[in-house]
Write a protein that holds these residues in place. Structure first.
Motif, short mmCIF file in Angstrom:
data_model
loop_
_atom_site.label_atom_id
_atom_site.label_comp_id
_atom_site.label_asym_id
_atom_site.label_seq_id
_atom_site.Cartn_x
_atom_site.Cartn_y
_atom_site.Cartn_z
N ASN A 273 0.83 -1.31 -0.27
CA ASN A 273 0.10 0.16 -0.02
C ASN A 273 0.96 1.08 -0.06
OD1 ASN A 273 -2.10 -1.35 0.27
ND2 ASN A 273 -3.05 -1.25 2.22
N MET A 274 2.45 1.37 -0.27
CA MET A 274 2.92 2.50 -0.10
C MET A 274 2.74 3.00 -2.01
SD MET A 274 6.73 1.54 0.65
CE MET A 274 7.91 3.13 -0.04
N ALA A 275 2.58 4.26 -1.99
CA ALA A 275 2.03 4.83 -3.35
C ALA A 275 3.57 5.87 -3.78
CB ALA A 275 1.02 6.34 -2.71
N LEU A 276 3.44 5.28 -5.00
CA LEU A 276 5.33 6.13 -5.66
C LEU A 276 4.44 6.12 -6.77
CD1 LEU A 276 7.88 3.88 -4.89
CD2 LEU A 276 7.29 6.44 -3.88
N SER A 277 4.35 6.96 -7.76
CA SER A 277 4.24 7.71 -9.34
C SER A 277 5.43 6.37 -9.94
CB SER A 277 4.97 9.04 -10.00
OG SER A 277 6.67 9.26 -9.43
N PRO A 278 4.67 6.17 -11.38
CA PRO A 278 5.57 5.61 -12.27
C PRO A 278 7.47 5.99 -12.12
CG PRO A 278 3.71 5.79 -13.04
CD PRO A 278 3.82 6.10 -11.41
N ARG A 279 7.35 6.86 -12.65
CA ARG A 279 8.40 7.88 -12.63
C ARG A 279 9.51 7.69 -11.50
NH1 ARG A 279 8.35 10.38 -17.68
NH2 ARG A 279 7.20 10.56 -17.92
N ALA A 280 8.63 7.92 -10.24
CA ALA A 280 9.72 8.03 -8.77
C ALA A 280 10.27 5.82 -9.08
CB ALA A 280 8.35 8.14 -7.73
N LEU A 281 9.31 4.79 -9.75
CA LEU A 281 9.01 3.70 -9.56
C LEU A 281 10.60 3.47 -10.47
CD1 LEU A 281 5.96 1.43 -9.40
CD2 LEU A 281 8.35 1.52 -7.44
N LEU A 282 10.39 4.14 -11.51
CA LEU A 282 11.28 4.17 -12.40
C LEU A 282 13.34 4.73 -11.52
CD1 LEU A 282 13.01 3.64 -15.60
CD2 LEU A 282 12.94 5.93 -15.77
N THR A 283 12.83 5.77 -10.90
CA THR A 283 14.47 5.94 -10.39
C THR A 283 14.70 5.19 -9.50
OG1 THR A 283 13.50 8.49 -11.32
CG2 THR A 283 15.44 8.16 -9.25
N PHE A 284 13.43 4.36 -8.80
CA PHE A 284 14.58 3.51 -7.91
C PHE A 284 14.82 2.40 -8.38
CE2 PHE A 284 13.07 0.57 -5.28
CZ PHE A 284 13.50 0.50 -3.92
N GLY A 285 14.30 2.29 -9.59
CA GLY A 285 15.23 0.53 -10.15
C GLY A 285 16.24 0.88 -10.48
N GLU A 286 16.37 2.30 -11.40
CA GLU A 286 17.67 3.00 -11.96
C GLU A 286 18.55 3.14 -10.62
OE1 GLU A 286 18.99 4.13 -15.38
OE2 GLU A 286 17.71 2.79 -16.00
N LEU A 287 18.64 3.06 -9.34
CA LEU A 287 19.41 3.19 -8.59
C LEU A 287 19.98 1.67 -8.32
CD1 LEU A 287 20.75 4.63 -5.81
CD2 LEU A 287 18.47 3.86 -4.85
N TYR A 288 19.03 1.32 -8.31
CA TYR A 288 20.00 -0.77 -8.58
C TYR A 288 20.85 -1.20 -9.48
CZ TYR A 288 17.28 -2.25 -4.22
OH TYR A 288 16.91 -2.35 -2.24
N ARG A 289 19.91 -0.86 -10.44
CA ARG A 289 20.78 -0.95 -12.15
C ARG A 289 22.22 0.02 -11.82
NH1 ARG A 289 22.52 1.23 -17.07
NH2 ARG A 289 21.07 3.15 -16.92
N GLN A 290 22.27 0.66 -11.43
CA GLN A 290 23.68 1.78 -11.32
C GLN A 290 24.98 1.94 -9.79
OE1 GLN A 290 24.17 3.24 -13.43
NE2 GLN A 290 22.98 5.48 -14.51
N GLY A 291 24.16 0.30 -9.16
CA GLY A 291 25.03 0.38 -8.04
C GLY A 291 24.64 0.71 -6.87
N GLY A 292 23.74 1.63 -6.96
CA GLY A 292 23.34 2.17 -5.56
C GLY A 292 24.07 3.92 -5.40
#
Length: 353
Positions: free
Chosen positions: A230-249
């Motif tokens: 039940n957290m709420a994030l925008s799709p763009r925020a989710l993309l930024t979060f995913g990119e954080l992992y892809r970019q090694g933190g």
């Protein structure tokens, strides 16, 4: 005209003709590649428009979005209920807490981190054997609080005590038993060990440095923010979060998350009984079109895919309301990635000079 001059003029004309031919070939290849890319993008959009439950699709290659779709009335910028994708955020917060010495590590027993009053009298002594790692990997051994068990758990007057007093149906460290109660225990551990609520931690440790908005969400009767739903994030925020992992933190040159934590999160420890995919610290691990894929999912069709080998990150949000659209819909989302998005990125990579 002198012979040497005549020869130079002739050579110049030949050179110009050759250069023109090369430019025409390069331009033609670029045009064909662009046309093929547009065709694949159009195919993706046509497919998502045929899925009435799908609200948004956002795909980025090397951090640059190449598909940005929002159904009528939906937005890529507006927070949406991400359901169990919340578990990825909780996992990240645990990693940051360990890095900041708020917690000792994944081998620390959960009962060492919870306030004494949260430990229910009469609980099975084996709860003291449950470690942080067991909660992250869904191997606590306790009866689940998800699926058909979710409603009674949420209806209880103490979600922590309810989760800790479920009967053991396996030993800690045993088979994977997917349970939101596990991540809720992590949320309580984050709160009790840090002295700050989970929303404050999420905003401070992730929201501010990533420049994303994380609104408050559901709390339990004791005021603990629901861990894992039940957290709420925008799709763009989710993309930024995913990119954080892809970019090694790392985000914008700043280290937000330990690279070791990402490696540990993407290490398979167990396997889901529902879809047979491997599971790390909140992340599922599978293979699509011969590429290793790390993904999270939430009820109704909320998806975050990270495919490091292609520098590809994909976000999908769907209608989060019951009833469940079923496994066929989830397979359709996977197929969209495997049969359209991955080939698109592969072709774009091959077409680059």
């Amino acid at each position: 005209m002198y012979p040497a001059v005549k020869y130079l003029a002739y050579a110049s004309r030949r050179l110009l003709a050759t250069l023109s031919l090369i430019l025409m070939v390069v331009w033609s290849q670029a045009l064909n590649a662009q046309t093929a890319k547009e065709s694949l993008v159009e195919k993706a959009i046509a497919q998502v428009e045929s899925l009435p439950r799908l609200h948004t699709l956002l795909a980025a290659h090397d951090g640059e979005p190449f598909i940005e779709y929002a159904a009528p009335g939906k937005s890529l910028n507006r927070p949406a209920n991400i359901k169990s994708l919340s578990k990825l955020v909780i996992s990240a917060l645990v990693g940051i807490a360990i890095e900041r010495n708020v917690m000792e590590g994944v081998e620390q027993p959960i009962t060492e981190l919870l306030a004494d009053e949260r430990i229910p009298d009469g609980a099975d002594p084996r709860i003291h054997e449950i470690r942080m790692k067991h909660l992250l990997t869904m191997q606590a051994g306790l009866e689940r609080t998800s699926g058909p068990y979710y409603a009674p758990w949420i209806a209880s007057d103490d979600w922590i005590a309810y989760a800790l007093t479920r009967p053991f149906v396996d030993e800690p460290g045993g088979r994977m038993l997917y349970s939101t109660g596990n991540t809720h225990l992590l949320s309580a551990a984050l709160t009790d060990s840090s002295g700050r609520d989970t929303h404050t931690l999420a905003s401070s440790w992730l929201g501010e440095p990533l420049d994303i908005r994380i609104p408050p969400w559901t709390r339990d009767p004791q005021g603990i923010y629901l861990g894992g739903n039940n957290m709420a994030l925008s799709p763009r925020a989710l993309l930024t979060f995913g990119e954080l992992y892809r970019q090694g933190g790392i985000h914008d040159g700043e280290r937000i998350l330990s690279e070791d934590w990402i490696a540990a999160s993407w290490t398979p420890y167990t396997r889901s009984e529902f879809n047979s995919d491997l599971y790390g610290y909140g992340w599922f691990i599978t293979q699509l079109a011969e590429h290793i894929v790390y993904y999270g999912f939430g009820f109704g069709g909320q998806r975050l895919y990270v495919i490091p080998s292609l520098a590809l990150t994909v976000v999908m949000t769907s209608d989060p309301t019951p009833p469940s659209p079923g496994q066929a819909y989830m397979q359709t989302l996977d197929d969209l990635v495997a049969e359209i998005l991955i080939p698109d990125v592969e072709k774009s990579s091959l077409d680059k000079p």
